[in-house]
Design a protein around this motif. Structure first.
Motif, PDB file in Angstrom:
ATOM      1  N   PHE A   1     -15.558 -21.425  73.634  1.00  0.00           N
ATOM      2  CA  PHE A   1     -13.684 -20.052  74.113  1.00  0.00           C
ATOM      3  C   PHE A   1     -13.664 -20.642  72.004  1.00  0.00           C
ATOM      4  O   PHE A   1     -12.564 -21.062  72.332  1.00  0.00           O
ATOM      5  N   PRO A   2     -13.812 -19.612  71.011  1.00  0.00           N
ATOM      6  CA  PRO A   2     -13.631 -19.252  70.213  1.00  0.00           C
ATOM      7  C   PRO A   2     -12.428 -18.210  70.147  1.00  0.00           C
ATOM      8  O   PRO A   2     -11.295 -18.799  69.216  1.00  0.00           O
ATOM      9  N   VAL A   3     -11.966 -18.155  71.237  1.00  0.00           N
ATOM     10  CA  VAL A   3     -11.317 -17.187  70.935  1.00  0.00           C
ATOM     11  C   VAL A   3     -10.009 -17.681  73.132  1.00  0.00           C
ATOM     12  O   VAL A   3     -10.642 -17.307  73.294  1.00  0.00           O
ATOM     13  N   ILE A   4      -9.340 -18.166  72.948  1.00  0.00           N
ATOM     14  CA  ILE A   4      -8.220 -18.397  73.381  1.00  0.00           C
ATOM     15  C   ILE A   4      -6.847 -17.388  73.753  1.00  0.00           C
ATOM     16  O   ILE A   4      -6.318 -17.673  72.869  1.00  0.00           O
ATOM     17  N   THR A   5      -6.777 -16.984  74.566  1.00  0.00           N
ATOM     18  CA  THR A   5      -6.045 -15.155  74.980  1.00  0.00           C
ATOM     19  C   THR A   5      -5.319 -15.962  76.392  1.00  0.00           C
ATOM     20  O   THR A   5      -5.788 -16.827  76.826  1.00  0.00           O
ATOM     21  N   LYS A   6      -3.800 -15.454  76.340  1.00  0.00           N
ATOM     22  CA  LYS A   6      -2.773 -15.394  77.143  1.00  0.00           C
ATOM     23  C   LYS A   6      -3.900 -15.321  78.841  1.00  0.00           C
ATOM     24  O   LYS A   6      -3.550 -16.041  79.539  1.00  0.00           O
ATOM     25  N   ASP A   7      -4.103 -14.184  78.985  1.00  0.00           N
ATOM     26  CA  ASP A   7      -5.186 -13.817  79.644  1.00  0.00           C
ATOM     27  C   ASP A   7      -6.007 -15.010  80.117  1.00  0.00           C
ATOM     28  O   ASP A   7      -6.100 -14.707  81.312  1.00  0.00           O
ATOM     29  N   LEU A   8      -6.668 -15.630  78.970  1.00  0.00           N
ATOM     30  CA  LEU A   8      -8.272 -16.512  79.606  1.00  0.00           C
ATOM     31  C   LEU A   8      -7.118 -17.765  80.677  1.00  0.00           C
ATOM     32  O   LEU A   8      -7.805 -17.946  81.607  1.00  0.00           O
ATOM     33  N   VAL A   9      -5.963 -18.563  79.630  1.00  0.00           N
ATOM     34  CA  VAL A   9      -5.130 -19.010  80.173  1.00  0.00           C
ATOM     35  C   VAL A   9      -5.010 -18.912  81.673  1.00  0.00           C
ATOM     36  O   VAL A   9      -5.407 -20.566  82.253  1.00  0.00           O
ATOM     37  N   THR A  10      -4.154 -17.755  81.691  1.00  0.00           N
ATOM     38  CA  THR A  10      -3.769 -17.099  83.676  1.00  0.00           C
ATOM     39  C   THR A  10      -4.600 -17.066  84.331  1.00  0.00           C
ATOM     40  O   THR A  10      -4.827 -17.712  85.407  1.00  0.00           O
ATOM     41  N   ARG A  11      -6.446 -17.116  83.846  1.00  0.00           N
ATOM     42  CA  ARG A  11      -7.069 -16.630  85.024  1.00  0.00           C
ATOM     43  C   ARG A  11      -6.942 -18.095  84.876  1.00  0.00           C
ATOM     44  O   ARG A  11      -8.052 -18.502  86.474  1.00  0.00           O
ATOM     45  N   ALA A  12      -7.719 -19.000  84.310  1.00  0.00           N
ATOM     46  CA  ALA A  12      -7.998 -20.425  84.256  1.00  0.00           C
ATOM     47  C   ALA A  12      -6.874 -20.927  85.310  1.00  0.00           C
ATOM     48  O   ALA A  12      -7.344 -21.818  86.487  1.00  0.00           O
ATOM     49  N   LYS A  13      -5.783 -20.726  85.940  1.00  0.00           N
ATOM     50  CA  LYS A  13      -4.961 -21.419  86.826  1.00  0.00           C
ATOM     51  C   LYS A  13      -5.132 -20.238  87.766  1.00  0.00           C
ATOM     52  O   LYS A  13      -5.167 -21.032  88.780  1.00  0.00           O
ATOM     53  N   GLU A  14      -5.010 -19.210  88.131  1.00  0.00           N
ATOM     54  CA  GLU A  14      -5.220 -18.634  88.974  1.00  0.00           C
ATOM     55  C   GLU A  14      -6.899 -19.181  89.964  1.00  0.00           C
ATOM     56  O   GLU A  14      -7.061 -19.333  91.158  1.00  0.00           O
ATOM     57  N   ALA A  15      -8.037 -19.277  89.242  1.00  0.00           N
ATOM     58  CA  ALA A  15      -9.105 -19.983  89.334  1.00  0.00           C
ATOM     59  C   ALA A  15      -8.565 -20.831  90.237  1.00  0.00           C
ATOM     60  O   ALA A  15      -9.172 -21.327  91.021  1.00  0.00           O
ATOM     61  N   LEU A  16      -8.198 -22.349  89.668  1.00  0.00           N
ATOM     62  CA  LEU A  16      -8.251 -22.995  90.239  1.00  0.00           C
ATOM     63  C   LEU A  16      -7.078 -23.376  91.425  1.00  0.00           C
ATOM     64  O   LEU A  16      -7.137 -23.637  92.554  1.00  0.00           O
ATOM     65  N   LEU A  17      -6.152 -21.894  90.781  1.00  0.00           N
ATOM     66  CA  LEU A  17      -5.251 -22.345  92.572  1.00  0.00           C
ATOM     67  C   LEU A  17      -5.756 -21.905  93.904  1.00  0.00           C
ATOM     68  O   LEU A  17      -6.414 -22.225  95.093  1.00  0.00           O
ATOM     69  N   ASP A  18      -6.665 -20.567  92.920  1.00  0.00           N
ATOM     70  CA  ASP A  18      -8.094 -19.837  94.571  1.00  0.00           C
ATOM     71  C   ASP A  18      -8.961 -21.388  95.190  1.00  0.00           C
ATOM     72  O   ASP A  18      -8.899 -21.391  95.967  1.00  0.00           O
ATOM     73  N   LYS A  19      -9.583 -22.462  93.884  1.00  0.00           N
ATOM     74  CA  LYS A  19      -9.949 -23.566  94.701  1.00  0.00           C
ATOM     75  C   LYS A  19      -9.085 -24.196  95.176  1.00  0.00           C
ATOM     76  O   LYS A  19      -9.244 -26.142  95.763  1.00  0.00           O
TER      77      LYS A  19
END
Length: 553
Positions: A200-218
């Motif tokens: 993860f050389p660049v961690i964007t706000k969008d990437l963190v948001t999508r990580a949160k959404e992915a865990l919510l989906d699971k």
């Protein structure tokens, strides 16, 4: 051996020789180690074991360890003593006699005249070293420790004196990150951490948001954290939140020691890694990693709960201090020992098939659940092994070190007891596995442990190797213990969390903001006098008396 290895691996002699040269260099370095750590005062070269050592010299014995630095603030603190004889030779086994070192630790409360005893203990580690443990729960105006040897003299010829040392609850964060790293002897780079963050050389706000959404989906259990201005905010998701308090505790405690850079991240509260390689790589902090996931790994809740805060039996420093009380290497039962839950098929197979047929060499059983707990009575009724009377009572952890060999087998994921097993004075046989904790990448087979295959099919072969190579086995055990002291103690756990958050911040390309409704984990903020970290006025520095170490915090 090299030719056999070449045939097996399909490599060239040149490649093989490079590998062998590296192995020889590594082995030479390991053989040069004594009980003292690499950055401690250099001891004189130890003479042959066969030569009888003289009596222990208090003046020549060496004090070292994080507990000598008042700026390293941990709930409990540890100093080590390397026993040295009159000729200047290090002991590499327990000196004759019982407790030969003693400590008198006293502190003066702010504004008071009288002195109070500080809880302090000395433990014989059995390898020529002794551990000094001490702890205090308020900030003293002055703390004095007098550590004496068998001849009544001061160890190292000096007393240890701290003025206004901070205690665990003091909110005194170091503003400069690298000042903190230097104080705590943090590694400049952590091997596993660098490998994790390279994904993860660049961690964007969008990437963190999508990580949160992915865990919510699971339907995962996790916490979305935002640390801003050194204040920890978070919001928990999922039905099981019991482990949240452990990560809250270490983050808030770290914020009392160093100013944490502003970060936003998702922390997985489950055992299983969440960032799957087969899907989009997303940054998720977890306690356990695997070869087929992308999680960013930090020390487990077991490490912080036990080793940092002393609330669990599998405390690395406690094991180091207590294991020799079972009598040491020569007194151990010459068997392989294992206890644990039937949390995967390999454990059950090992007990039912391998151990049951080799009772002369193995003592292994499936133990009952912690507190004999089951979510429901139906779950209890469905446990066929329990109903058949094939589960035994749990064994006290200190009993493990009655045995010369200990087996580490995965549970649902990595077995989080490995740090404590490495800290003891028994040889660890470790199952090869796709699961790992934050430090596994630093371990080497036949240097820190004896490897066994994932299905344990060669466990008897490796056990017999260990039994037939007793000195080598003892050497591997010593290496593992040294590794645990140097890399798995409370100061290094703080270091790893600090480096993880620091490096994560360096990869972020945005400034995080605290979302509405996120709760702050409040600091206690007791009254404390924080140490001056920089630009001390040397003209006002008190003159040190001869025979004292003045550690003006």
């Amino acid at each position: 051996r090299l030719r056999k290895w070449e045939r097996k691996e399909g490599t060239s002699s040149e490649d093989g020789m490079v590998t062998m040269r590296r192995a020889v260099v590594a082995l030479a370095l390991l053989l040069s180690l004594y009980c003292s750590q690499a950055d401690d005062p250099k001891p004189k070269k130890a003479k042959e074991e066969a030569k009888k050592l003289g009596p222990v010299s208090s003046a020549k014995s060496i004090l070292f360890g994080p507990g000598l630095n008042p700026r390293i603030v941990t709930p409990a603190r540890y100093i080590y003593i390397q026993a040295v004889d009159n000729a200047g030779t290090n002991f590499t086994s327990s000196p004759p006699g019982d407790t030969i070192f003693s400590i008198d630790a006293r502190m003066k409360r702010p504004g008071a005249d009288e002195w109070h005893q500080v809880k302090a203990e000395v433990h014989n580690l059995g390898d020529g070293c002794f551990q000094v443990f001490y702890i205090f729960h308020i900030q003293p105006e002055k703390l004095i420790m007098v550590i004496r040897g068998p001849d009544g003299g001061l160890v190292g010829g000096q007393r240890v004196i701290f003025e206004w040392p901070e205690f665990e609850a003091c909110y005194c964060p170091t503003k400069n990150e690298e000042d903190f790293a230097e104080q705590y002897n943090c590694k400049a780079e952590e091997m596993q951490l660098e490998a994790d963050l390279a994904k993860f050389p660049v961690i964007t706000k969008d990437l963190v948001t999508r990580a949160k959404e992915a865990l919510l989906d699971k339907n995962s259990c996790f916490v979305h954290y935002v640390i801003k201005n050194n204040r920890v905010h978070g919001k928990a998701y999922g039905i099981y939140q019991g482990f949240k308090k452990y990560i809250d505790e270490i983050l808030v405690s770290l914020a009392r020691r160093v100013r944490i850079p502003d970060v936003e991240f998702v922390f997985n509260l489950g055992d299983w890694p969440q960032a799957n390689l087969t899907a989009e790589g997303l940054p998720v902090l977890s306690w356990c990693g695997s070869n087929d996931t992308d999680d960013i790994i930090v020390p487990t809740y077991k490490a912080t709960l036990s080793t940092v805060f002393g609330k669990d039996l599998e405390n690395v420093n406690e094991v180091d201090a207590r294991c020799y009380q079972q009598g040491g290497w020569k007194s151990k039962i010459n068997k392989l020992f294992w206890r644990g839950r039937d949390s995967n098929a390999v454990r059950s197979h090992f007990v039912d098939e391998i151990a049951s047929q080799n009772k002369k060499y193995i003592d292994a059983d499936i133990s009952k659940n912690h507190f004999n707990y089951y979510p429901t009575e139906q779950d209890r009724a469905n446990d066929k092994r329990l109903q058949a009377g094939k589960k035994v009572e749990r064994v006290r952890f200190e009993e493990y070190w009655r045995f010369k060999y200990l087996l580490n087998i995965d549970g649902t994921v990595a077995a989080y007891r490995l740090p404590a097993l490495l800290a003891g004075d028994s040889l660890v046989l470790r199952q090869e596995s796709k699961w790992y904790e934050h430090f596994y990448a630093e371990l080497e087979p036949f240097v820190h442990y004896v490897p066994v295959k994932e299905d344990l099919s060669d466990v008897m072969k490796q056990l017999h190797w260990a039994r037939n190579h007793d000195k080598r086995s003892q050497s591997i055990t010593r290496n593992a213990r040294q590794f645990a002291r140097a890399r798995l103690g409370p100061d290094q756990i703080y270091c790893y969390y600090f480096r993880a958050l620091q490096r994560y911040n360096q990869n972020m390309d945005y400034e995080p903001e605290i979302p509405p409704g996120y709760e702050e984990e409040k600091q206690q903020l007791p009254e404390c006098k924080c140490s001056k970290k920089k630009k001390r006025d040397k003209s006002k520095k008190k003159k040190k008396k001869k025979g004292e170490v003045a550690a003006n915090a």
